[in-house]
Each structure stands twice: as C-alpha cells, then as structure tokens.
Design a protein around this motif. Structure first.
Motif, short mmCIF file in Angstrom:
data_model
loop_
_atom_site.label_atom_id
_atom_site.label_comp_id
_atom_site.label_asym_id
_atom_site.label_seq_id
_atom_site.Cartn_x
_atom_site.Cartn_y
_atom_site.Cartn_z
N VAL A 307 -6.66 5.22 -8.15
CA VAL A 307 -7.10 6.61 -7.93
C VAL A 307 -7.69 7.14 -9.23
N SER A 308 -8.93 7.60 -9.15
CA SER A 308 -9.58 8.18 -10.33
C SER A 308 -9.23 9.66 -10.43
N LEU A 309 -9.54 10.24 -11.58
CA LEU A 309 -9.28 11.67 -11.78
C LEU A 309 -10.11 12.50 -10.81
N GLY A 310 -11.37 12.08 -10.57
CA GLY A 310 -12.22 12.81 -9.63
C GLY A 310 -11.66 12.79 -8.22
N MET A 311 -11.20 11.61 -7.79
CA MET A 311 -10.60 11.50 -6.46
C MET A 311 -9.34 12.34 -6.36
N MET A 312 -8.56 12.35 -7.42
CA MET A 312 -7.34 13.15 -7.44
C MET A 312 -7.67 14.64 -7.27
N ARG A 313 -8.71 15.10 -7.94
CA ARG A 313 -9.09 16.52 -7.84
C ARG A 313 -9.60 16.87 -6.45
N ILE A 314 -10.39 15.98 -5.86
CA ILE A 314 -10.92 16.23 -4.51
C ILE A 314 -9.79 16.31 -3.49
N VAL A 315 -8.89 15.35 -3.54
CA VAL A 315 -7.75 15.33 -2.61
C VAL A 315 -6.92 16.60 -2.77
N THR A 316 -6.66 16.98 -4.00
CA THR A 316 -5.86 18.18 -4.25
C THR A 316 -6.55 19.42 -3.70
N SER A 346 -6.17 9.34 7.15
CA SER A 346 -6.49 7.94 7.42
C SER A 346 -7.46 7.39 6.38
N VAL A 347 -8.48 8.17 6.03
CA VAL A 347 -9.47 7.73 5.05
C VAL A 347 -8.81 7.53 3.68
N LEU A 348 -8.03 8.52 3.27
CA LEU A 348 -7.37 8.45 1.96
C LEU A 348 -6.45 7.24 1.88
N LEU A 349 -5.61 7.07 2.89
CA LEU A 349 -4.65 5.96 2.86
C LEU A 349 -5.36 4.61 2.99
N THR A 350 -6.46 4.59 3.73
CA THR A 350 -7.22 3.34 3.84
C THR A 350 -7.85 2.97 2.50
N ILE A 351 -8.39 3.97 1.79
CA ILE A 351 -8.96 3.71 0.47
C ILE A 351 -7.89 3.17 -0.48
N LEU A 352 -6.72 3.81 -0.46
CA LEU A 352 -5.62 3.32 -1.30
C LEU A 352 -5.23 1.90 -0.93
N PHE A 353 -5.22 1.62 0.37
CA PHE A 353 -4.85 0.29 0.84
C PHE A 353 -5.86 -0.76 0.39
N LEU A 373 4.55 -5.45 -4.74
CA LEU A 373 5.34 -4.28 -4.37
C LEU A 373 4.45 -3.08 -4.08
N LEU A 374 3.43 -2.91 -4.90
CA LEU A 374 2.49 -1.81 -4.72
C LEU A 374 1.75 -1.94 -3.39
N PHE A 375 1.31 -3.17 -3.07
CA PHE A 375 0.63 -3.42 -1.81
C PHE A 375 1.53 -3.12 -0.61
N THR A 376 2.77 -3.58 -0.67
CA THR A 376 3.71 -3.35 0.43
C THR A 376 4.00 -1.86 0.61
N ALA A 377 4.09 -1.14 -0.50
CA ALA A 377 4.36 0.30 -0.45
C ALA A 377 3.23 1.05 0.24
N ILE A 378 1.99 0.75 -0.14
CA ILE A 378 0.87 1.47 0.45
C ILE A 378 0.64 1.04 1.89
N ALA A 380 3.14 0.31 3.94
CA ALA A 380 4.18 1.05 4.66
C ALA A 380 3.77 2.50 4.89
N ILE A 381 3.18 3.14 3.90
CA ILE A 381 2.79 4.54 4.06
C ILE A 381 1.61 4.66 5.03
N ASN A 382 0.74 3.65 5.09
CA ASN A 382 -0.33 3.64 6.08
C ASN A 382 0.23 3.54 7.49
#
Length: 651
Positions: A307-316, A346-353, A373-378, A380-382
């Motif tokens: 996650v970039s700073l720009g993406m973080m700001r847009i999501v927020t 769905s878009v946000l979680l898919t991008i993270l995935f 572990l990071l892959f399994t976590a994201i 699961a949240i998807n």
C-alpha cells in the motif's frame, strides 16, 4: 517458483471450498431429511425429534402482500377472509417476486402464515427468528410470541428491529398456526432470508448458547488482541521506537470487534437492549467500514510495497466520506451508497490480495514464512468480505464462516506481528552488542596517553640508572596492556585471578612513577576465582590512585580487598586520600562519564545489568574513600560464565 505456486493453490482451494459448499448446500434441491412446507402447511408426523431435535421450517408459506394480519383475521367467525396473494418460499426475499403480473417492490409490508400439523412432540417447543427484514412480529397459536421492531403500513409508524430472537410455547399436539408480520422501509431487500427454526426446548437453548458463545468469543478475542497491541504500542513509544503498525492493528481489532459483534447473532446488542436498533445497525456499518481504513493502514505500515501513501490517502478519504454519511443520513439513504462501498471493498481487498501474491512470489527464501503469513491473512480477509456480501444478498443463510475467516486473519496477523517483534528484538540485540563494543572501546581508551607517556619516560630514565629495573617495568607494562586488551566484548568474562594480575601490573608501573608516595596492600582470598566482568576493578583502583592519593602531597595507601561474606564475594577498594563531599559521591553514581575520566557510573551500570547489584561508596573529606560491591559466590555459576572462564583459562 513451482513450489510456491503449489502452496498458494492449495491454500486458496482449502479456503474457498467452505464458501462454495455453503452456497451449494443453501441452494440445493430439498431432500427428505426434514419435512417441507407446501402451500402454507407442514406435516410433521414423520419428524424424528430424538434424531433431529431442531428443524427448519422451510418451504412455501401463505403470503399476504400489503396486509398486516393477526390471528383473529384467520378465525372461522371472522367477518372477512384475508385475500391470499400467493405462496412464497421461505427463506427468500419478496422484492422482485411476481404476483398477479406485478413485481413486488423492496419497501412495503406483508404477512406470512404457516400451519404445522401432526406434531409428535408434546410440551414446550422453541421457535427461533433469525432474520426478518426489517421489522417483525410473530404470533403462535393466537398469541404474540416474538416482537422485533414495529411492522406498520407506513414509514412514519414503522420502527426497525432485526435481532435474532427465541420464543417458547406449550404444544399439546394439535395444529399450530404461525403468523409473521413483516415490514421494511429502510433496507435494500425485504422478506425472510433466513430459515425459522423449530425445536425441542433444551436443544434450542443449547444452540442459542453456542451461537452466543461463538459471538462473544470472537468479540473477547479481538478485544484482548487489541488491548495487547495497545500495550505493545505504548511500550514501544516509551522506548522511543516507531510502532505505527502496532497501533493500526490495535485499532483494527478494536473497531472490528465492535462492528462484528453487531452482526449475525449481535451479541453486543444483547448487553445494550435499550439502544434503538437503527443505532445498532448504524454502529455496525460504521465500525465495519472503518475497519477497512485500519486494514489499509496495517499493510501500509507493515509492508510499504503493498500500500502506497497515495493509496492510503484515497482509501481514507473515500471511507471517511461514507462514514460521515452513515452518521448523518437515515439507513435507506446512505444504503444507496452501499453497492458502491461493496464494490470498493472488493476492489481494495483484491488489490491487496494481488500485490501480496506477487510479493510472495518475489520474496527471498529468508522471508518466505513472513510473506506466506501475509498472503494467508489477506486471503482470509477477502473471503470474510465475500461471505458478508453473500449474506447481505441472501445467497447464504449462515454467516458463521465469516467469523472463522476473521479469526484466521487475526491469528495470521498475530504471527506476522510477532515475527516483526522478534526481528525488533534481534535488531535490539545487535544494537546492544554494538553499544557494548563501543563501551569496550571507551574502556580501552581509558588507558590514557599521558599514563603511557609517563610510563615510557620512567622506563627511559631507568634505562640509564637501573637497566634491570627498566626491564621489569617493561614486562609489567606489557602485561598490563595485554590484560587491558585481552577481551572482545562485555559478554566475555574474566576471573578474579586475571583481574588481580592486571591490577598488580598497573600498580607496579605507578609505583615506579610515584615511589614511596604510593603504598599498596592486598587482602585477597585466593579461593575466590568466580567469573567477573573485565576491567571492573582496575578503573576503581585508578580512581583511588589518581584522585584519592596523588592529590595528597605525601600520597597514601590503597587497600584492595576480596573476601567471602555469607555466600557472597565482597570487593572493596579503599584509600586514605583526600576523600569527597556527599554531593560528589552522588554525582559519581549518577553522572555519565565524560572524556576526561573513567566513570564510576559506567561500572555501576554494568553491575546493575549483569548482577542486579550496585556500587556502595563511603567517603569523608580528608579521611579517604571506600568503594565496594558484592557478587554471588557459589557453585551455581551460569553456563555462559563457566564457558567464558574455560576459554579464558585455555588462552
């Protein structure tokens, strides 16, 4: 690469399979396992209560559109007979269903009716209403059994309410009439999307308790994790270390614990019975949506490549706008934005995935477990998000899977952040080692140039006057220098014997310089040879000589004592020099040494760190000074100390 593809494929298949099975089981053709309602009637003569104590009341119920009917409307002596709209499958939604050539809208009101016949069970039975959107009233055998909100013929009189509720009634074996009033003027779909359950009293209570226990367990688990990571965050801040990921995860667990506990069985609503359902529903939407901001922050602070700073700001910004709408607008208005939010989720979680998956393929072998572990976590949240969407669209009836997925996510993130914590400790250990190395360099630097110059000048003078004595001093100087440099880190230990040999070499050189002005007395128990930190006595002796004795015109005597006392070794350096004021003693223990001298503070800190003991200083102006400390003197020496002693003796 092939191995990683195989691992990811297996994890995805195992994770998605429960969702697919849930959908298939919810939409498969009915079997003869349970009785089925047909045209508003259900024959329970074949119900095996001992084998299936709880059964769903699935099938086609009588359906009365735009009518809120009561049991009196169906009595034989009623003045008018209710007009049957048709038969509607339960569980299902009414919006979009077509009756008499017209499709039913989302908003409106209706009555469902089902008659149970030939009930084999006598006594108390339970009826469970899980989900009727978005208000309901349930009558059994002419009496009101469950009320949730206020179903009404207009939005002004209507009050929302949709919490799972359980009611009990006495069954005498006769036919049982169930009437359900339902109304909705707020939610995106209407009807009965989840099956009504009928069952034996104890079985229904047991199921209710298990459902509540699961809900509370998830709530308490997430709340506890949140508290732990808040503590970790505060500890890190006190230690002046960056810990934004800890704060993000703590906030996520807190807000998600609240939001999740207001869904499905709504355990949190049970302990807040007087809060209006509209507020509970808004709290659920608010906290669940806010958790997406926290999730984005977690991946921003833990893995900046995801996650970039720009993406973080847009999501927020986007989610903050939706949260503002949730707070200010009624449900039916802000829920017009809900499809957009579901797509955004769905878009946000898919991008993270996708980004997590790519990083997993590209990561080094040393980071393999970390990214797995990071892959399994994201993942699961998807899947949690997918299951919630399917439940909202009534494609699945039971959202229990979503609880399991979020627990998996929490566990993965705990392991992940625990690994980061371990890495931080490892880095701290390396940093401490570097600090110790710097301290060693500092201690070595205390072999002052002027001490070497004076020693060499004394040797030069002795070369003319007494060559044999000059040779002895050179040997003493070489022994002193070797003893001062013959250790690598503060983790290595020396022995009392080695340390006293270093002291003797130092004092012999000083005697050459100061002659009769310097007298030395030894009171050493030679049976004491326990491991001690290097260069812990020499600086104390040097301070006694330089600042205690040589400040006197006639010099004085320094006494070096190492004796046993009640299972402890007592080390003492005493002189009869100029002494100190009380303020000077306090300053010695509390002031970090500067470039002009060896710090008593330095030695005191090492004793605290290794043994948990401190220096004791006694001094009187004009009468001298005594510095002492005690160390455990027994056979229970640590393995590390024994090893250090062994290496020291071999060398």
């Amino acid at each position: 690469m092939t191995k990683r593809i195989l691992i990811i494929s297996i994890i995805i298949v195992l994770a998605i399979m429960p969702v697919l099975l849930d959908i298939l089981l919810d939409h498969k053709e009915p079997t003869n396992v349970y009785p089925l309602a047909e045209n508003g009637s259900m024959d329970l003569s074949d119900w095996n209560v001992s084998k299936h104590p709880i059964i769903p009341l699935d099938g086609t119920w009588e359906f009365y559109w735009n009518q809120l009917l009561t049991p009196t409307d169906f009595q034989q002596d009623s003045t008018s007979t209710p007009e049957l709209t048709g038969f509607l499958k339960v569980p299902s939604l009414w919006n979009g269903k077509e009756f008499n050539g017209e499709k039913l809208p989302v908003f409106g009101y209706a009555t469902y009716r089902l008659v149970l016949k030939n009930i084999p069970q006598h006594g108390v039975l339970g009826l469970k209403k899980a989900n009727v959107r978005f208000s309901s009233k349930v009558f059994v055998n002419g009496a009101e059994l469950i009320s949730d909100g206020v179903p009404a013929e207009d939005a002004a009189s209507y009050v929302s309410g949709n919490n799972p509720k359980l009611g009990f009634y006495n069954c005498s074996g006769k036919d049982v009439e169930i009437i359900v009033q339902a109304a909705n003027y707020e939610y995106i779909n209407s009807g009965i999307p989840t099956a009504f359950l009928l069952g034996e009293q104890s079985a229904m209570l047991d199921q209710q308790q298990k459902n509540q226990l699961l809900g509370f367990s998830v709530f308490i688990t997430l709340l506890t994790i949140s508290l732990l990571y808040f503590i970790f965050f505060i500890t890190a801040k006190i230690c002046k270390r960056k810990a934004s990921s800890l704060l993000a995860f703590a906030v996520f667990c807190l807000i998600f614990a609240i939001g999740n506990s207001l869904t499905d069985q709504r355990p949190l609503a049970m302990i807040m019975p007087y809060i209006p359902f509209e507020l509970i529903f808004k709290m659920k939407d608010f906290f669940l949506s806010a958790s997406l901001i926290a999730v984005t922050a977690i991946f921003y602070y833990t893995r900046r490549g995801i996650v970039s700073l720009g993406m973080m700001r847009i999501v927020t910004l986007l989610y903050s706008s939706y949260l503002l709408a949730v707070l200010l607008l009624p449900i039916y208005l802000y829920y017009k934005l809900h499809p957009f939010i579901m797509v955004l989720n769905s878009v946000l979680l898919t991008i993270l995935f996708i980004r997590t998956t790519l990083l997993f393929f590209r990561c080094k072998s040393t980071d393999f477990l970390d990214y797995l572990l990071l892959f399994t976590a994201i993942l699961a949240i998807n899947l949690y998000s997918v299951d919630c969407i399917l439940f909202a669209l009534s494609l699945v009836e039971d959202p229990t899977l979503s609880q399991i997925y979020i627990i998996i996510f929490a566990i993965m993130m705990i392991f992940l952040l625990s690994m980061h914590y371990y890495d931080a400790l490892t880095n701290l250990k390396v940093s401490m080692k570097r600090t110790q190395d710097a301290e060693i360099a500092f201690l070595r630097s205390q072999i002052k140039p002027h001490f070497l110059f004076n020693a060499l000048n004394s040797i030069a003078a002795l070369c003319r006057e007494s060559p044999d004595k000059a040779e002895d001093v050179i040997i003493q100087l070489s022994q002193y220098l070797r003893g001062s440099f013959d250790f690598k880190t503060l983790d290595s230990l020396t022995t009392v014997k080695k340390e006293t040999e270093l002291l003797e070499a130092y004092l012999n050189i000083e005697k050459v310089r100061f002659g009769k002005r310097l007298n030395v007395q030894y009171a050493i128990d030679e049976s004491i040879n326990l491991p001690i930190p290097p260069l812990i006595l020499q600086p104390l002796v040097e301070n006694a000589v330089r600042h205690g004795l040589m400040a006197c015109v006639n010099g004085g005597t320094v006494i070096i004592s190492i004796q046993r006392d009640q299972g402890k070794a007592v080390f003492a350096i005493e002189d009869n020099g100029v002494g100190m004021e009380p303020s000077q003693m306090k300053q010695l223990l509390n002031q970090i040494p500067d470039e002009n001298g060896v710090g008593i503070w330095n030695i005191n800190q090492r004793l605290r760190l290794i043994y948990g003991t401190e220096l004791e200083i006694w001094s009187q102006k004009g009468s001298g000074t005594k510095v002492s400390f005690q160390l455990p003197c027994n056979d229970k020496v640590s393995a590390k100390a024994k090893l250090a002693v062994k290496k020291d003796s071999v060398s």
